[in-house]
Design a protein around this motif. Structure first.
Motif, PDB file in Angstrom:
ATOM      1  N   ASP A   1       0.685  -1.192   0.092  1.00 16.47           N
ATOM      2  CA  ASP A   1       0.019   0.004  -0.300  1.00 16.47           C
ATOM      3  C   ASP A   1       0.826   1.352  -0.062  1.00 16.47           C
ATOM      4  O   ASP A   1       0.266   2.311   0.240  1.00 16.47           O
ATOM      5  N   GLU A   2       2.050   1.267  -0.265  1.00 15.26           N
ATOM      6  CA  GLU A   2       3.023   2.480  -0.260  1.00 15.26           C
ATOM      7  C   GLU A   2       2.646   3.303  -1.369  1.00 15.26           C
ATOM      8  O   GLU A   2       1.969   2.915  -2.613  1.00 15.26           O
ATOM      9  N   ALA A   3       2.628   4.476  -1.106  1.00 16.04           N
ATOM     10  CA  ALA A   3       2.312   5.588  -2.243  1.00 16.04           C
ATOM     11  C   ALA A   3       3.491   5.359  -3.258  1.00 16.04           C
ATOM     12  O   ALA A   3       4.481   4.957  -3.282  1.00 16.04           O
ATOM     13  N   PRO A   4       2.810   5.605  -4.645  1.00 20.54           N
ATOM     14  CA  PRO A   4       3.637   5.204  -5.553  1.00 20.54           C
ATOM     15  C   PRO A   4       4.774   6.328  -6.156  1.00 20.54           C
ATOM     16  O   PRO A   4       4.733   7.278  -5.831  1.00 20.54           O
ATOM     17  N   HIS A   5       5.650   5.818  -6.873  1.00 19.48           N
ATOM     18  CA  HIS A   5       6.607   6.660  -7.486  1.00 19.48           C
ATOM     19  C   HIS A   5       6.153   6.827  -9.094  1.00 19.48           C
ATOM     20  O   HIS A   5       5.821   5.933  -9.360  1.00 19.48           O
ATOM     21  N   MET A   6       5.868   8.123  -9.394  1.00 19.18           N
ATOM     22  CA  MET A   6       5.274   8.458 -10.836  1.00 19.18           C
ATOM     23  C   MET A   6       6.504   8.753 -11.875  1.00 19.18           C
ATOM     24  O   MET A   6       7.224   9.691 -11.392  1.00 19.18           O
ATOM     25  N   ILE A   7       6.133   8.289 -12.988  1.00 16.92           N
ATOM     26  CA  ILE A   7       7.073   8.730 -14.193  1.00 16.92           C
ATOM     27  C   ILE A   7       5.919   8.898 -15.318  1.00 16.92           C
ATOM     28  O   ILE A   7       5.060   8.561 -15.524  1.00 16.92           O
ATOM     29  N   VAL A   8       6.433  10.147 -16.003  1.00 14.26           N
ATOM     30  CA  VAL A   8       5.408  10.715 -16.733  1.00 14.26           C
ATOM     31  C   VAL A   8       6.347  11.096 -18.204  1.00 14.26           C
ATOM     32  O   VAL A   8       7.320  11.551 -18.265  1.00 14.26           O
ATOM     33  N   GLY A   9       5.577  10.891 -19.432  1.00  8.14           N
ATOM     34  CA  GLY A   9       6.318  11.190 -20.555  1.00  8.14           C
ATOM     35  C   GLY A   9       5.343  11.474 -21.595  1.00  8.14           C
ATOM     36  O   GLY A   9       4.412  11.463 -21.717  1.00  8.14           O
ATOM     37  N   LYS A  10       6.146  12.401 -22.514  1.00  7.40           N
ATOM     38  CA  LYS A  10       5.378  13.216 -23.501  1.00  7.40           C
ATOM     39  C   LYS A  10       5.429  12.404 -24.754  1.00  7.40           C
ATOM     40  O   LYS A  10       6.495  12.015 -24.947  1.00  7.40           O
ATOM     41  N   GLY A  11       4.115  12.251 -25.119  1.00  7.14           N
ATOM     42  CA  GLY A  11       4.245  11.384 -26.321  1.00  7.14           C
ATOM     43  C   GLY A  11       3.505  12.361 -27.618  1.00  7.14           C
ATOM     44  O   GLY A  11       2.380  11.661 -28.079  1.00  7.14           O
ATOM     45  N   ILE A  12       4.205  13.194 -28.036  1.00  9.23           N
ATOM     46  CA  ILE A  12       3.461  14.088 -29.508  1.00  9.23           C
ATOM     47  C   ILE A  12       4.127  13.142 -30.423  1.00  9.23           C
ATOM     48  O   ILE A  12       5.279  13.187 -30.932  1.00  9.23           O
ATOM     49  N   THR A  13       3.087  12.323 -30.966  1.00  8.41           N
ATOM     50  CA  THR A  13       3.658  11.417 -32.152  1.00  8.41           C
ATOM     51  C   THR A  13       3.770  12.076 -33.578  1.00  8.41           C
ATOM     52  O   THR A  13       4.582  11.312 -34.284  1.00  8.41           O
ATOM     53  N   PHE A  14       3.640  13.244 -33.760  1.00 17.20           N
ATOM     54  CA  PHE A  14       4.100  14.127 -34.816  1.00 17.20           C
ATOM     55  C   PHE A  14       3.791  15.674 -34.441  1.00 17.20           C
ATOM     56  O   PHE A  14       2.752  15.967 -34.211  1.00 17.20           O
ATOM     57  N   ASP A  15       4.900  16.118 -34.716  1.00 25.91           N
ATOM     58  CA  ASP A  15       4.621  17.679 -34.109  1.00 25.91           C
ATOM     59  C   ASP A  15       4.967  18.533 -35.396  1.00 25.91           C
ATOM     60  O   ASP A  15       6.355  18.685 -35.864  1.00 25.91           O
ATOM     61  N   THR A  16       4.146  19.055 -35.953  1.00 24.32           N
ATOM     62  CA  THR A  16       4.190  20.020 -37.115  1.00 24.32           C
ATOM     63  C   THR A  16       4.614  21.512 -36.694  1.00 24.32           C
ATOM     64  O   THR A  16       4.967  22.439 -37.449  1.00 24.32           O
TER      65      THR A  16
END
Length: 487
Positions: free
Chosen positions: A248-263
């Motif tokens: 039940d420990e609080a989690p560690h969070m990882i977050v990633g940007k996923g712009i699959t194409f950026d004009t």
């Protein structure tokens, strides 16, 4: 890859290739000396003839010699004195490049290079990662005409480093998958594709997975995210995967940007090299690669992995410079440049996930700014945080893994660069300190959370023309950081 540990004499190990070292003075390591003795001085003769002089990373591949069980011997130069981070990297990359395509079993003795800073376990891990990198090929849209031979088994001569070998293999698998995702063409790798890949991995690994689609996020009030995604026919997604390995420990969070194409959206980018903007989802790819490694190793830690994904397109309904949008947090943003879209999709994802999971720590990774690449090039990722302990942990993980970060400022004085006459903030600052003002923007959505931002715009991909390739970074950094948290 299959692993084993051998504690006997190097000349006795059965292998398709045996790797031993010598230093720049020509002095042979203990294993090289054993091979030399068993072969009646064959190795020393090569040194005396000047065929190899022991410079760091220089190699000489020799054929089978009477008295040696291995079919080939690879001599590797180790330079002078204790290895530095740079010379150590040269050595393992040279070994990997030489042996990766030798079919069968490789036996390696790098014990002469071990030190307090770089113990045998470190050398073993770095070697396996380097072999994975040397063997990597992208075949999803260009299959190889015939399967290339490759080393598929490794015998480590020395200490029992089985744990390090296992961890390295899992990191290598995760990094290679991140490379595949990064290299995938943008007509295939869409936000929906990333969501399907996350769901597939979650099903295989026993993670929970929740996918928020664009219409749902719009209804929730994620105005910053939708301001980016609405300009594309490909619906945007926020994907949240949860791994529970620590009760039940609080989690560690990882977050990633996923712009699959950026004009760039309405603030359209130049056409030259725009194809490289398929790599704007490498943050998301690294999150998936990290979770693949976690699935292999099952460490005692709770992790929440978040991917925020959309296409940034210049359609008739796309956001315009001057638009003001309301984020999920309730703060308003004046969009001065639609090409600063990564922070817009990230801010709503951070608000959503931090509010839901209350993590112990949060680290986001993103190909966020050209300014960071201008400052640090392709070597280091930029690290931004006000949390000293978290900074130390990430810097240490970067040094150990070779996936290095360099800390850049995140000071209150820079926040004024985001001031706007028409909203709580603008989405860009002025022409200076662009990487820091981008981090300042994200910091406004992570208050009361131990948070760090890693800008991977430089290291996420490299090369040009036919050498262009995703690097899989920062999978080694993130996996090392999380495994340290677990231990």
């Amino acid at each position: 890859m299959e692993f084993s540990v051998f504690t006997g004499q190097a000349n006795e190990v059965t292998a398709d290739c045996l790797v031993v070292t010598l230093d720049q003075s020509g002095a042979l390591s203990a294993s090289a000396a054993a091979v030399d003795s068993a072969s009646n001085g064959f190795i020393k003769a090569r040194v005396d003839e000047g065929d190899i002089k022991g410079a760091p990373g220089k190699t000489l591949l020799l054929p089978a010699v009477s008295g040696i069980a291995a079919r080939r011997v690879l001599l590797v130069g180790s330079g002078e004195g204790e290895a530095s981070t740079v010379t150590a990297g040269k050595i393992v990359q040279a070994v990997a490049a030489s042996v990766a395509s030798i079919k069968g079993r490789i036996a390696v003795d790098l014990t002469a290079l071990a030190s307090e800073k770089f113990p045998q376990a470190w050398w073993a891990e770095q070697l396996v990662l380097a072999i994975h990198a040397a063997q990597y090929r992208f075949t999803a849209t260009k299959p190889e005409k015939e399967e290339a031979p490759k080393a598929d088994a490794l015998t480590w001569i020395g200490e029992d480093v089985t744990t390090a070998l296992t961890i390295a293999d899992a990191k290598g698998l995760g990094t290679s998958w991140a490379k595949d995702l990064g290299n995938m063409p943008p007509n295939i790798c869409t936000p929906t594709y990333l969501a399907e890949e996350a769901e597939r991995l979650s099903d295989e690994a026993g993670f929970s997975c929740r996918v928020y689609d664009e219409s749902e996020l719009d209804a929730m009030g994620a105005g910053a995210f939708v301001s980016v995604s609405k300009g594309s026919v490909e619906p945007g997604k926020i994907i949240i995967m949860e791994y529970k390995g620590a009760g039940d420990e609080a989690p560690h969070m990882i977050v990633g940007k996923g712009i699959t194409f950026d004009t760039g959206g309405i603030s359209l980018k130049p056409g030259a090299k725009m194809d490289e903007m398929k790599y704007d989802m490498c943050g998301a790819a690294s999150i998936l690669g990290t979770m693949k490694t976690i699935a292999e190793l099952k460490p005692a830690i709770n992790i929440v992995a978040v991917i925020t994904s959309a296409e940034n397109m210049p359609a008739g309904n796309a956001s315009k410079p001057g638009d003001v949008v309301t984020t999920l947090s309730g703060q308003t943003v004046e969009i001065l440049n639609t090409d600063a879209e990564g922070r817009l999709v990230l801010c709503d994802a951070l608000t959503l996930a931090i509010g839901e999971y209350k993590p112990q720590t949060c680290v986001d990774v993103a190909t966020l700014t050209g300014a960071c690449m201008a400052a640090l090039g392709k070597v280091n990722s930029g690290l931004f945080t006000e949390d000293e302990a978290l900074a130390t942990e990430l810097l240490s993980a970067g040094q150990y893994s070779g996936d290095r970060v360099w800390r850049l400022p995140l000071e209150e004085d820079y926040q004024a660069g985001l001031d706007s006459n028409f909203a709580d903030m603008a989405n860009i600052g002025g022409p200076l300190a662009g990487a820091t003002t981008a981090a300042c923007f994200l910091s406004r959505y992570t208050k009361d959370t131990r948070w760090a931002h890693v800008d991977i715009a430089g290291p996420a991909w490299g090369g040009d023309g036919t050498s262009k390739n995703s690097t899989g970074r920062p999978v080694p950094l993130l996996t090392t950081y999380l495994l340290n948290k677990a231990s």
